[in-house]
Design a protein around this motif. Structure first.
Motif, short mmCIF file in Angstrom:
data_model
loop_
_atom_site.label_atom_id
_atom_site.label_comp_id
_atom_site.label_asym_id
_atom_site.label_seq_id
_atom_site.Cartn_x
_atom_site.Cartn_y
_atom_site.Cartn_z
N GLU A 228 -0.20 -10.33 -4.65
CA GLU A 228 1.10 -9.72 -4.33
C GLU A 228 1.00 -8.25 -3.97
OE1 GLU A 228 4.00 -10.59 -7.41
OE2 GLU A 228 3.10 -12.57 -7.67
N PHE A 229 -0.16 -7.63 -4.18
CA PHE A 229 -0.26 -6.19 -3.96
C PHE A 229 -1.47 -5.86 -3.06
CE2 PHE A 229 -1.47 -1.88 -5.60
CZ PHE A 229 -0.32 -1.21 -5.24
N ASP A 230 -2.68 -6.12 -3.56
CA ASP A 230 -3.86 -5.68 -2.80
C ASP A 230 -3.91 -6.32 -1.40
OD1 ASP A 230 -6.04 -4.52 -5.13
OD2 ASP A 230 -4.48 -5.87 -5.81
N VAL A 231 -3.76 -7.64 -1.36
CA VAL A 231 -3.97 -8.31 -0.07
C VAL A 231 -2.79 -8.11 0.89
CG1 VAL A 231 -4.48 -10.51 1.07
CG2 VAL A 231 -5.62 -9.91 -1.09
N PRO A 232 -1.55 -8.36 0.46
CA PRO A 232 -0.44 -8.10 1.40
C PRO A 232 -0.37 -6.64 1.82
CG PRO A 232 0.38 -9.15 -0.61
CD PRO A 232 -1.08 -8.93 -0.82
N GLY A 233 -0.70 -5.73 0.89
CA GLY A 233 -0.69 -4.30 1.25
C GLY A 233 -1.70 -4.01 2.35
N THR A 234 -2.84 -4.67 2.27
CA THR A 234 -3.89 -4.47 3.27
C THR A 234 -3.45 -5.03 4.63
OG1 THR A 234 -5.59 -4.51 1.59
CG2 THR A 234 -6.29 -5.05 3.83
N ILE A 235 -2.84 -6.21 4.60
CA ILE A 235 -2.39 -6.81 5.87
C ILE A 235 -1.33 -5.92 6.51
CG2 ILE A 235 -1.22 -8.81 6.89
CD1 ILE A 235 -2.53 -10.45 4.52
N ASP A 236 -0.44 -5.39 5.68
CA ASP A 236 0.60 -4.51 6.20
C ASP A 236 0.00 -3.23 6.79
OD1 ASP A 236 3.54 -3.96 6.41
OD2 ASP A 236 2.91 -2.17 5.32
N ASN A 237 -1.05 -2.75 6.13
CA ASN A 237 -1.74 -1.57 6.64
C ASN A 237 -2.37 -1.81 8.01
OD1 ASN A 237 -3.44 1.01 5.57
ND2 ASN A 237 -1.87 0.31 4.15
N ILE A 238 -2.98 -2.98 8.17
CA ILE A 238 -3.59 -3.28 9.48
C ILE A 238 -2.49 -3.34 10.53
CG2 ILE A 238 -5.13 -4.77 10.80
CD1 ILE A 238 -6.05 -6.05 8.20
N ALA A 239 -1.39 -4.02 10.16
CA ALA A 239 -0.28 -4.15 11.12
C ALA A 239 0.29 -2.78 11.46
CB ALA A 239 0.81 -5.06 10.54
N PHE A 240 0.41 -1.91 10.45
CA PHE A 240 0.93 -0.57 10.72
C PHE A 240 0.03 0.15 11.73
CE2 PHE A 240 0.60 3.98 10.10
CZ PHE A 240 1.91 4.35 10.36
N PHE A 241 -1.29 0.11 11.50
CA PHE A 241 -2.18 0.86 12.40
C PHE A 241 -2.30 0.18 13.77
CE2 PHE A 241 -3.31 3.16 8.56
CZ PHE A 241 -3.18 4.46 9.06
N ALA A 242 -2.02 -1.13 13.83
CA ALA A 242 -1.96 -1.77 15.15
C ALA A 242 -0.84 -1.13 15.96
CB ALA A 242 -1.73 -3.27 14.99
N GLY A 243 0.28 -0.83 15.31
CA GLY A 243 1.38 -0.17 16.01
C GLY A 243 1.09 1.30 16.26
N ALA A 244 0.58 1.97 15.22
CA ALA A 244 0.36 3.42 15.30
C ALA A 244 -0.69 3.77 16.35
CB ALA A 244 -0.05 3.96 13.94
N ALA A 245 -1.63 2.82 16.60
CA ALA A 245 -2.69 3.07 17.59
C ALA A 245 -2.10 3.43 18.95
CB ALA A 245 -3.59 1.84 17.72
#
Ligand code: NAD
Length: 539
Positions: free
Chosen positions: A145-162
């Motif tokens: 509920e924390f480590d893995v979803p947080g990581t996926i959200d982080n990747i998605a965020f940087f996909a946009g931020a790129a």
């Protein structure tokens, strides 16, 4: 005219074809609901070695091995060959070779690759959760509920931020020239991560770096290499080119120092303790590298006398015990204004006693073991020494019975310690909360600021002026009001004072992972420019 909209203008970097998700052994090995004893099979998964260089696994060549131990049982689950200097050199060479093409890729191309990466990690979420729980002892509910979803959200965020690397606008600042700013990647980034959130730390180090066009060599902590390796493999399977992400798993002294001092590494990004951070800074400075340091913390939890006491007690227990207290932002020092102090101590202790220690893979477990027996003993040492000068209200012991072989420690509340004592000033990094009273608001804020650290803090009150003052006057990279712990991909994370400098997550992290170039065009075409008279001749 050809349909311009469908034509990609750019370098057209070649993403490797993405491996079909259903085609991987990782994709559905572990489903939610598999039996508690169905732990992650690290030995089989990483049979080819615990290094990941140029898109494939490899064995370390230091001649020495290291065991990954399940801290819940004390059993060794995987022994691997540690990386030596040659492995670090090979990883840096791979990252260096990958850099020009990756840096030249368009933001849209890097973004596409990151979106695919997020999808692969999401598909393998259960696998990541189990590997993380196995090597760290985290309850599955935390990793799921924390480590893995947080990581996926982080990747998605940087996909946009790129695609949104902002720069200052261009303009004619001198009148005769047009200036603009180029934001460029730095090169090969050497990143070093700790063991407390191995997957999230790998993500925080790698994602802003590669989104901005750098390539990375990551060295995870020796205790916890598994999810960093899965992460690099997932990136490769998503089509991110070989060499963009490399992982070397070796000791800090050997692989870590070699990576920091490496002449082909342009930047060091380190997360870990302040003591090791100082050593890393010495080596990086000697080779004139860009440096980003995310170091220790000792977060204050400031409860004013008009706070909602129930909310503060719940927040304190959750904020102190998350990840068994091995969290750099965990609530560690609760300062409670005198009228609420006794009730806070009593209710916090009572709530701590309801927290269920157990097998990280069992459904009813709230709290797992610490990451290792050595860390458990270190934490116990702080508490034992504190008995001489403070009161251990609850906890302060290692459970027996079926948990006796694991690195468990009971949630602990310490009261009546002096502000200058070890348990108030030092980072314990375990399930231990210290509580102290204060009288005036001035005193509370002064005490909150009275350690070398400045990573995070919280203030609890119903009065907007009191909380507003806390947000302005507490010296920390994050101040929560009426909560403690939540983090989000869009917002920066980083320290003040001995907690380091530079930001992880958010668009602010691009300040660390890019360099700014001023480009200036003469607009006049004048041969002898006015300013030349300062060097030769008169006007
Ligand atoms: P640590 O400092 O012992 O180790 C961190 C990493 O540094 C590991 O990979 C280790 O192998 C490596 N290392 C050790 N000696 C080295 C050397 N001489 N040269 C280069 N690398 C070396 O920290 P830890 O015990 O793994 O993690 C806990 C610490 O991390 C705590 O202090 C915690 O507060 C901090 N932390 C900070 C943040 C943050 O965002 N500020 C986040 C997580 C953890």
């Amino acid at each position: 005219m050809e349909g311009l909209c469908s034509v990609r203008i750019g370098t057209q970097i070649e993403l490797k074809p993405r491996r079909p998700l259903g085609d991987t052994e990782e994709s559905d090995m572990h489903k939610p609901g598999s039996t508690p004893h169905d732990r992650f099979l690290a030995g089989e998964r990483f049979a080819d070695g615990a290094q990941f260089i140029a898109g494939r696994p490899a064995k370390g060549t230091s001649g020495r091995t290291h065991a990954v131990v399940d801290p819940a049982t004390g059993t060794e689950v995987y022994t691997y060959d540690l990386a030596g200097a040659d492995d670090v050199d090979a990883a840096v060479a791979a990252a260096r070779e990958a850099f020009p093409a990756w840096a030249a890729a368009t933001p849209g191309e890097r973004s596409d690759a990151l979106h695919r990466f997020a999808a692969v990690v999401a598909e393998r979420a259960e696998d990541f959760a189990r590997a993380e729980s196995l090597q760290c002892g985290k309850p599955l509910k935390l990793t799921r509920e924390f480590d893995v979803p947080g990581t996926i959200d982080n990747i998605a965020f940087f996909a946009g931020a790129a695609r949104h690397l902002a720069g200052q606008s261009a303009g004619e600042y001198s009148g005769d020239h047009t200036s603009y700013v180029r934001r460029e990647p730095i090169g090969v980034v050497g990143s070093i991560a700790p063991w407390n959130y191995p997957l999230q730390m790998a993500a925080w180090k790698i994602l802003p770096a590669i989104a901005a066009g750098n390539t990375v060599v990551l060295k995870p902590a020796e205790l916890t290499p598994l999810t960093s390796l899965l992460f690099a493999q997932a990136a490769t399977d998503a089509g991110i080119p070989d060499g963009v992400i490399n992982v070397v798993t070796g000791t800090g002294k050997e692989a870590g120092e070699h990576l920091v001092g490496h002449p082909d590494v342009a930047m060091t990004s380190f997360t870990g303790s302040t003591a090791v951070g100082k050593r890393v800074a010495e080596i990086a400075t000697a080779t004139v590298k860009r440096l980003h340091l995310e170091l220790g913390g000792k977060a204050p939890f400031l409860v004013f006398d008009d706070a909602d006491l129930d909310a503060a007690v719940n927040g304190a227990v959750a904020g102190a015990l998350i990840n068994t207290g091995q969290d750099c932002t965990a609530a560690t020092r609760a300062y409670v204004q005198r009228p609420l102090y006794d009730a806070f101590v009593e209710r916090t202790a009572a709530l701590m006693e309801t927290v269920r220690l157990g097998d990280p893979f069992a459904p009813g477990t709230d709290l797992g073991p610490l990451v290792s027996h050595a860390q458990r003993d270190r934490v116990a040492g702080f508490v034992e020494r504190a008995r001489a000068y403070a009161r251990v209200v609850t906890g302060g012991e290692t459970p027996l019975g079926e948990l006796a072989d694991g690195a468990y420690y009971r949630p602990t509340l310490i009261a009546d310690a002096a502000q200058d004592s070890e348990v108030v000033q030092s980072e314990i990094f375990g399930p231990v909360l210290v509580v102290l009273p204060f009288d005036t608001d001035d005193e509370g804020i002064a005490l909150a600021n009275d350690t070398p650290y400045g990573l995070a803090a919280s203030a609890w009150s119903r009065d907007v002026y009191r909380t507003g003052r806390a947000t302005r006057e507490i010296k920390a990279g994050c101040v929560w009001i009426n909560d403690h712990i939540p983090i989000i991909s869009e917002m920066p994370h980083g320290g003040y004072k001995a907690s380091g400098f530079g930001k992880d997550m958010s668009a602010y992290s691009f300040e660390e992972y890019t360099q700014i170039k001023h480009v200036m065009f003469d607009n006049t075409a004048v041969v002898r420019k006015d300013w030349h008279r300062t060097v030769f001749g008169d006007r």
